[in-house]
Design an enzyme around this catalytic site. Structure first.
Site, PDB file in Angstrom:
ATOM      1  N   ASP A   1      51.875  -8.461 -30.747  1.00  0.00           N
ATOM      2  CA  ASP A   1      50.752  -7.528 -30.761  1.00  0.00           C
ATOM      3  C   ASP A   1      49.987  -7.566 -32.081  1.00  0.00           C
ATOM      4  O   ASP A   1      48.850  -7.089 -32.154  1.00  0.00           O
ATOM      5  CB  ASP A   1      51.234  -6.098 -30.486  1.00  0.00           C
ATOM      6  CG  ASP A   1      51.609  -5.901 -29.028  1.00  0.00           C
ATOM      7  OD1 ASP A   1      51.489  -6.865 -28.253  1.00  0.00           O
ATOM      8  OD2 ASP A   1      52.021  -4.791 -28.669  1.00  0.00           O
TER       9      ASP A   1
ATOM     10  N   HIS B   1      58.496   0.601 -31.929  1.00  0.00           N
ATOM     11  CA  HIS B   1      57.690  -0.578 -32.275  1.00  0.00           C
ATOM     12  C   HIS B   1      57.300  -0.580 -33.748  1.00  0.00           C
ATOM     13  O   HIS B   1      56.175  -0.913 -34.115  1.00  0.00           O
ATOM     14  CB  HIS B   1      56.449  -0.656 -31.388  1.00  0.00           C
ATOM     15  CG  HIS B   1      56.751  -0.875 -29.938  1.00  0.00           C
ATOM     16  ND1 HIS B   1      57.569  -0.048 -29.212  1.00  0.00           N
ATOM     17  CD2 HIS B   1      56.341  -1.847 -29.077  1.00  0.00           C
ATOM     18  CE1 HIS B   1      57.655  -0.481 -27.958  1.00  0.00           C
ATOM     19  NE2 HIS B   1      56.932  -1.577 -27.853  1.00  0.00           N
TER      20      HIS B   1
ATOM     21  N   SER C   1      57.310   2.347 -22.658  1.00  0.00           N
ATOM     22  CA  SER C   1      57.602   1.720 -23.946  1.00  0.00           C
ATOM     23  C   SER C   1      58.541   2.569 -24.785  1.00  0.00           C
ATOM     24  O   SER C   1      59.333   2.045 -25.575  1.00  0.00           O
ATOM     25  CB  SER C   1      56.301   1.478 -24.721  1.00  0.00           C
ATOM     26  OG  SER C   1      55.501   0.520 -24.074  1.00  0.00           O
TER      27      SER C   1
ATOM     28  N   ARG D   1      61.323  -2.296 -31.007  1.00  0.00           N
ATOM     29  CA  ARG D   1      61.209  -2.845 -29.657  1.00  0.00           C
ATOM     30  C   ARG D   1      62.249  -3.919 -29.333  1.00  0.00           C
ATOM     31  O   ARG D   1      62.779  -3.930 -28.218  1.00  0.00           O
ATOM     32  CB  ARG D   1      59.811  -3.434 -29.443  1.00  0.00           C
ATOM     33  CG  ARG D   1      59.648  -4.055 -28.061  1.00  0.00           C
ATOM     34  CD  ARG D   1      58.238  -4.530 -27.801  1.00  0.00           C
ATOM     35  NE  ARG D   1      57.889  -5.754 -28.516  1.00  0.00           N
ATOM     36  CZ  ARG D   1      56.748  -6.401 -28.349  1.00  0.00           C
ATOM     37  NH1 ARG D   1      55.826  -5.917 -27.521  1.00  0.00           N
ATOM     38  NH2 ARG D   1      56.494  -7.492 -29.017  1.00  0.00           N
TER      39      ARG D   1
ATOM     40  N   PHE E   1      50.715   4.464 -34.474  1.00  0.00           N
ATOM     41  CA  PHE E   1      49.949   5.593 -33.972  1.00  0.00           C
ATOM     42  C   PHE E   1      50.640   6.925 -34.273  1.00  0.00           C
ATOM     43  O   PHE E   1      49.990   7.974 -34.292  1.00  0.00           O
ATOM     44  CB  PHE E   1      49.729   5.449 -32.465  1.00  0.00           C
ATOM     45  CG  PHE E   1      49.209   4.100 -32.058  1.00  0.00           C
ATOM     46  CD1 PHE E   1      48.304   3.415 -32.861  1.00  0.00           C
ATOM     47  CD2 PHE E   1      49.629   3.498 -30.883  1.00  0.00           C
ATOM     48  CE1 PHE E   1      47.821   2.168 -32.495  1.00  0.00           C
ATOM     49  CE2 PHE E   1      49.150   2.246 -30.506  1.00  0.00           C
ATOM     50  CZ  PHE E   1      48.247   1.579 -31.314  1.00  0.00           C
TER      51      PHE E   1
ATOM     52  N   GLU F   1      46.684  10.948 -29.743  1.00  0.00           N
ATOM     53  CA  GLU F   1      47.847  11.199 -30.604  1.00  0.00           C
ATOM     54  C   GLU F   1      47.681  12.428 -31.494  1.00  0.00           C
ATOM     55  O   GLU F   1      48.638  13.173 -31.738  1.00  0.00           O
ATOM     56  CB  GLU F   1      48.143   9.967 -31.457  1.00  0.00           C
ATOM     57  CG  GLU F   1      48.613   8.750 -30.663  1.00  0.00           C
ATOM     58  CD  GLU F   1      47.472   7.908 -30.114  1.00  0.00           C
ATOM     59  OE1 GLU F   1      47.760   6.862 -29.497  1.00  0.00           O
ATOM     60  OE2 GLU F   1      46.296   8.305 -30.291  1.00  0.00           O
TER      61      GLU F   1
END
Length: 317
Positions: free
Chosen positions: A120, A112, A40, A170, A86, A61
């Site tokens: 999502d 993202h 990703s 993204r 995150f 993380e």
């Protein structure tokens, strides 16, 4: 007016991956850490070619940020990679204490971001990360607009000494900035000249601002579009010089209007040159599931919204 050509839509996260690949070949101090999202974040090539400098920390993380901070003590330049939600919200304490307060040379790279994460949904989207990061003392905050600029910004960050947050996305978006550009942190880029309204845009909204400027031009309205790729440090000089000509401002961002670019611009204007301002961004709300286009349309993050805001703010002069 000056126009720009989409040379082919690409995702900005791939620009980050390309920049990291180049850094892997040119700077042996660059190391990369990822929280279980190698594909990703487009970190595959760096991992394949420099396995000794790549660290897969898994879904941990907070540990990733702590490891990155520690690596700087030995002279390494760590680039961390995971989703923006995150990268910031989940690990804010670690960033504040171990990176920002300690002045560590960590590059927090976040994909993202915003609504364009899409299907999502709200739990993975984040619309407050710019605010979280810009409030940290000495934290540089960058939000790039296309593939080429993201690659250039990634490379530039390796030469920048100090903590930094790099935000990208993204979806595939128009790629229109020069491939050989010199990315200067903290230096806004004027894309079009105008006399009626200043449009200050960042990230995915820069292309939408250019599209809005074309439509406004057809209506006889001259819009000056400025790409604010660095939100902190903000290019106060470029903003004030433009507003001195146009007398009004529209800020446009894929972020909450509370805490984002628009608020930083409003602070500059209130201190130096008060002027009417309209805000294009999400209006104190979370996102939801949907395609990128559906969400950008529903939440008013497109050329149409920028046109409407421009026409509104001009009437307030």
């Amino acid at each position: 007016m000056k126009t720009y050509t989409n040379t082919g839509s690409k995702d900005t996260r791939s620009g980050f991956g390309a920049g990291l690949t180049e850094l892997g070949q040119t700077n042996e101090n660059v190391v990369a850490l990822c929280a279980d999202l190698i594909g990703s974040l487009k970190m595959d090539d760096f991992k394949a070619n420099h396995p000794e400098r790549f660290f897969q920390v898994g879904i941990a993380e907070a540990n990733m940020i702590g490891l990155a901070a520690g690596m700087t003590i030995g002279g390494k330049i760590p680039f961390t990679g995971t989703f923006a939600n995150f990268s910031t919200g989940r690990v804010y304490d670690q960033i504040r204490q171990s990176v920002a307060y300690s002045g560590k040379n960590v590059k927090i790279c976040a994909s993202h971001a915003g609504l364009t994460l899409g299907e999502d949904g709200a739990t993975h989207q984040i619309l407050e990360d710019i605010g979280l990061m810009k409030m940290l003392p000495e934290m540089t905050v960058i939000n790039t607009c296309d593939y080429n600029q993201t690659k250039a910004a990634t490379i530039a960050l390796a030469k920048h000494d100090g903590p930094a947050y790099l935000r990208f996305g993204r979806p595939k978006v128009p790629n229109f900035t020069p491939e050989d550009q010199n990315f200067e942190i903290g230096k806004a880029v004027q894309l079009t000249e105008g006399t009626d309204v200043t449009i200050l845009a960042t990230g995915h909204l820069v292309w939408e601002a250019l599209e809005a400027a074309k439509s406004l031009h057809e209506k006889g309205i001259s819009a000056e579009v400025i790409n604010i790729h660095t939100i902190k440090p903000l290019d106060d000089k470029a903003i004030l010089e433009s507003v001195a000509k146009t007398g009004c401002v529209v800020s446009a961002e894929e972020h909450n209007v509370i805490g984002g670019l628009g608020e930083s611009v409003a602070r500059v204007l209130s201190q130096h040159k008060p002027a009417p301002q309209e805000f294009v961004g999400t209006q104190d709300t979370f996102g939801e599931s949907g395609t990128s286009d559906q969400l950008m349309d529903k939440y008013g993050l497109n050329a149409k919204a920028i046109i409407n805001a421009s026409e509104k703010v001009i009437k307030r002069k």
